[in-house]
Design a protein around this motif. Structure first.
Motif, PDB file in Angstrom:
ATOM      1  N   ALA A  41       0.931  -1.109  -0.032  1.00  0.00           N
ATOM      2  CA  ALA A  41      -0.071  -0.049  -0.095  1.00  0.00           C
ATOM      3  C   ALA A  41       0.888   1.174   0.140  1.00  0.00           C
ATOM      4  O   ALA A  41       2.142   1.262   0.228  1.00  0.00           O
ATOM      5  N   ARG A  42       0.249   2.363  -0.303  1.00  0.00           N
ATOM      6  CA  ARG A  42       0.812   3.549  -0.350  1.00  0.00           C
ATOM      7  C   ARG A  42       1.431   4.100   0.997  1.00  0.00           C
ATOM      8  O   ARG A  42       0.968   3.654   2.073  1.00  0.00           O
ATOM      9  N   THR A  43       2.616   4.683   1.074  1.00  0.00           N
ATOM     10  CA  THR A  43       3.256   5.258   2.189  1.00  0.00           C
ATOM     11  C   THR A  43       2.983   6.762   2.410  1.00  0.00           C
ATOM     12  O   THR A  43       3.181   7.365   3.386  1.00  0.00           O
ATOM     13  N   VAL A  44       2.775   7.293   1.029  1.00  0.00           N
ATOM     14  CA  VAL A  44       2.507   8.823   0.935  1.00  0.00           C
ATOM     15  C   VAL A  44       1.321   8.958   0.025  1.00  0.00           C
ATOM     16  O   VAL A  44       1.252   8.241  -0.992  1.00  0.00           O
ATOM     17  N   ASN A  45       0.308   9.949   0.487  1.00  0.00           N
ATOM     18  CA  ASN A  45      -0.814   9.858  -0.586  1.00  0.00           C
ATOM     19  C   ASN A  45      -0.623  11.080  -1.683  1.00  0.00           C
ATOM     20  O   ASN A  45       0.323  11.590  -1.572  1.00  0.00           O
ATOM     21  N   ALA A  46      -1.243  10.853  -2.625  1.00  0.00           N
ATOM     22  CA  ALA A  46      -1.421  11.770  -3.832  1.00  0.00           C
ATOM     23  C   ALA A  46      -1.288  12.967  -3.481  1.00  0.00           C
ATOM     24  O   ALA A  46      -2.206  13.196  -2.580  1.00  0.00           O
ATOM     25  N   CYS A  47      -0.832  13.975  -4.356  1.00  0.00           N
ATOM     26  CA  CYS A  47      -1.135  15.469  -4.268  1.00  0.00           C
ATOM     27  C   CYS A  47      -1.137  15.992  -5.486  1.00  0.00           C
ATOM     28  O   CYS A  47      -0.315  15.231  -6.236  1.00  0.00           O
ATOM     29  N   ASP A  48      -1.744  16.999  -5.615  1.00  0.00           N
ATOM     30  CA  ASP A  48      -1.659  17.929  -6.955  1.00  0.00           C
ATOM     31  C   ASP A  48      -0.335  18.092  -7.542  1.00  0.00           C
ATOM     32  O   ASP A  48       0.054  17.796  -8.869  1.00  0.00           O
ATOM     33  N   THR A  49       0.591  18.440  -6.619  1.00  0.00           N
ATOM     34  CA  THR A  49       2.086  18.839  -7.149  1.00  0.00           C
ATOM     35  C   THR A  49       2.963  17.888  -7.169  1.00  0.00           C
ATOM     36  O   THR A  49       4.032  17.835  -8.051  1.00  0.00           O
ATOM     37  N   HIS A  50       2.731  16.836  -6.302  1.00  0.00           N
ATOM     38  CA  HIS A  50       3.730  16.040  -6.130  1.00  0.00           C
ATOM     39  C   HIS A  50       3.712  14.521  -6.999  1.00  0.00           C
ATOM     40  O   HIS A  50       4.458  13.494  -6.817  1.00  0.00           O
ATOM     41  N   GLY A  51       2.246  14.345  -7.252  1.00  0.00           N
ATOM     42  CA  GLY A  51       2.003  13.392  -8.120  1.00  0.00           C
ATOM     43  C   GLY A  51       1.364  12.155  -7.188  1.00  0.00           C
ATOM     44  O   GLY A  51       0.630  12.500  -6.122  1.00  0.00           O
ATOM     45  N   PRO A  52       1.403  10.981  -7.788  1.00  0.00           N
ATOM     46  CA  PRO A  52       0.170   9.833  -7.380  1.00  0.00           C
ATOM     47  C   PRO A  52       0.574   9.119  -6.005  1.00  0.00           C
ATOM     48  O   PRO A  52       1.853   9.691  -5.555  1.00  0.00           O
ATOM     49  N   ASP A  53      -0.053   8.458  -5.374  1.00  0.00           N
ATOM     50  CA  ASP A  53       0.089   7.675  -4.063  1.00  0.00           C
ATOM     51  C   ASP A  53       1.488   6.825  -4.584  1.00  0.00           C
ATOM     52  O   ASP A  53       1.898   6.444  -5.597  1.00  0.00           O
ATOM     53  N   SER A  54       2.338   6.795  -3.474  1.00  0.00           N
ATOM     54  CA  SER A  54       3.618   6.178  -3.533  1.00  0.00           C
ATOM     55  C   SER A  54       4.222   5.656  -2.437  1.00  0.00           C
ATOM     56  O   SER A  54       3.684   5.813  -1.397  1.00  0.00           O
ATOM     57  N   ARG A  55       4.996   4.466  -2.658  1.00  0.00           N
ATOM     58  CA  ARG A  55       5.577   3.707  -1.505  1.00  0.00           C
ATOM     59  C   ARG A  55       6.865   4.229  -1.298  1.00  0.00           C
ATOM     60  O   ARG A  55       7.726   3.471  -1.588  1.00  0.00           O
ATOM     61  N   VAL A  56       7.419   5.173  -0.726  1.00  0.00           N
ATOM     62  CA  VAL A  56       8.563   5.506  -0.552  1.00  0.00           C
ATOM     63  C   VAL A  56       9.186   5.091   0.597  1.00  0.00           C
ATOM     64  O   VAL A  56      10.712   5.142   0.649  1.00  0.00           O
ATOM     65  N   ASP A  57       8.410   4.750   1.670  1.00  0.00           N
ATOM     66  CA  ASP A  57       8.872   4.166   2.753  1.00  0.00           C
ATOM     67  C   ASP A  57       8.991   2.944   2.855  1.00  0.00           C
ATOM     68  O   ASP A  57       7.761   1.875   2.425  1.00  0.00           O
ATOM     69  N   ARG A  58      10.253   2.299   3.244  1.00  0.00           N
ATOM     70  CA  ARG A  58      10.237   0.638   2.922  1.00  0.00           C
ATOM     71  C   ARG A  58      11.150   0.096   4.274  1.00  0.00           C
ATOM     72  O   ARG A  58      11.840   0.968   4.625  1.00  0.00           O
ATOM     73  N   ILE A  59      11.050  -1.132   4.171  1.00  0.00           N
ATOM     74  CA  ILE A  59      11.887  -1.877   5.377  1.00  0.00           C
ATOM     75  C   ILE A  59      12.671  -2.920   4.500  1.00  0.00           C
ATOM     76  O   ILE A  59      11.905  -3.731   3.697  1.00  0.00           O
ATOM     77  N   TYR A  60      13.742  -3.204   4.616  1.00  0.00           N
ATOM     78  CA  TYR A  60      14.634  -3.979   4.049  1.00  0.00           C
ATOM     79  C   TYR A  60      15.543  -4.730   5.119  1.00  0.00           C
ATOM     80  O   TYR A  60      15.826  -4.276   6.044  1.00  0.00           O
ATOM     81  N   ILE A  61      15.559  -6.093   4.879  1.00  0.00           N
ATOM     82  CA  ILE A  61      16.140  -7.105   5.805  1.00  0.00           C
ATOM     83  C   ILE A  61      17.103  -7.886   5.045  1.00  0.00           C
ATOM     84  O   ILE A  61      16.998  -8.195   3.775  1.00  0.00           O
ATOM     85  N   THR A  62      18.048  -8.548   5.726  1.00  0.00           N
ATOM     86  CA  THR A  62      19.013  -9.573   5.182  1.00  0.00           C
ATOM     87  C   THR A  62      18.129 -10.964   5.082  1.00  0.00           C
ATOM     88  O   THR A  62      17.145 -11.070   5.784  1.00  0.00           O
ATOM     89  N   PRO A  63      18.626 -11.729   4.028  1.00  0.00           N
ATOM     90  CA  PRO A  63      17.638 -12.772   3.764  1.00  0.00           C
ATOM     91  C   PRO A  63      17.496 -13.792   4.655  1.00  0.00           C
ATOM     92  O   PRO A  63      16.352 -14.441   4.792  1.00  0.00           O
TER      93      PRO A  63
END
Length: 295
Positions: free
Chosen positions: A230-252
């Motif tokens: 799911a999105r982590t940042v909502n869409a807005c007129d100036t910055h574009g659509p919903d996006s998933r810029v926040d993420r968690i990475y782990i070692t395998p």
């Protein structure tokens, strides 16, 4: 064990800050990764200590109040704080801790926990920062029997960039529809032909280094849910659509310990980023951290 990640843009307003802290306290995390904890270092870190008390956790505040890691002292203790060894490589310095898991067996491996915030304005700088962050996935630890092991690691942060496409992933933005011209520049890079492309290079760098995007993993797991992407940042007129810029990475090696991942939407008065919650199985984590189990 619960881990959560939240960028707190309401940090400067005491009422909003306390409301955000209360929301997070109710989730009872064992590790918390924070970004934009502005002014938490003022007046002898008064705000930071207030937040730690409110959350019932201990923590380490990174340089410039850009990032922080909080942890449950009943579950974790700091083995090493990497704050002073970050070097001049980050515009917004990460907070990186080597933590011992107290419920693990004697002589078990610790793990690295890294809260990061990639640069907002430069795709070149973001890629540099992402590459340096992967060094915390390559830290060796020598156990009492003389064997050296790579430490497991968890990275959580604001990437200010996009995840490369996969089924179910939010589509990459059409840059022509992003009305704010500086933002089009900030979130893109020049391709081989000179055409601007949505910036997915930090995500590619993390995964090239062997790190796993937990949202991707959980979305494709038999027990997972589509909400993971799911999105982590909502869409807005100036910055574009919903996006998933926040993420968690782990070692395998930590993948088998994952028992849940979700995006929890929060009110815009508390943050313009939503909250990520990662759940790990405590017993499986103890097994993974056992050098005997890892040989």
């Amino acid at each position: 064990m619960l881990c959560w990640n939240l960028e707190n843009n309401g940090q400067g307003d005491p009422a909003r800050r306390r409301a955000g802290d209360e929301l997070l306290r109710q989730l009872a995390p064992d590790i918390a990764f924070r970004q934009e904890v502005w002014d938490a270092d003022a007046n002898g870190r008064t705000i930071f200590h207030e937040q730690a008390r409110a959350l019932g956790l201990q923590g380490v505040l990174g340089a410039g109040s850009c990032t922080a890691v909080f942890y449950n002292p009943a579950k974790f203790s700091v083995v090493r704080d990497w704050t002073d060894s970050r070097g001049p490589r980050f515009v917004l310095p990460p907070t990186a801790l080597t933590l011992r898991y107290e419920d693990a067996r004697p002589h078990a491996l610790p793990l690295n926990a890294v809260s990061y915030h990639l640069n907002y304005a430069s795709a070149v700088q973001r890629l540099l920062e992402a590459e340096w962050l992967t060094t915390w996935a390559d830290k060796g630890w020598t156990t009492s029997d003389g064997c050296c092991h790579a430490l497991p690691a968890i990275f959580a942060g604001d990437n200010n960039s996009y995840a490369a496409g996969m089924p179910g992933e939010l589509p990459l933005p059409d840059l022509a529809t992003v009305k704010n011209a500086p933002h089009r520049l900030h979130r893109s890079y020049a391709g081989p032909s000179g055409e601007r492309l949505p910036d997915t290079r930090p995500d590619t760098a993390f995964r090239t280094a062997g790190l796993e995007d937990v949202a991707r993993y959980w979305a494709t797991s038999p027990h997972g849910t589509a909400n993971a992407l799911a999105r982590t940042v909502n869409a807005c007129d100036t910055h574009g659509p919903d996006s998933r810029v926040d993420r968690i990475y782990i070692t395998p090696e930590l993948l088998p310990t994952v028992t849940g991942f979700e995006v929890i939407e929060v009110d815009g008065d508390l943050s313009d980023h939503h909250l990520l919650r990662l759940t790990l199985d405590a017993e499986l984590l103890a097994d993974v951290l056992s050098p005997v189990m890892r040989r």
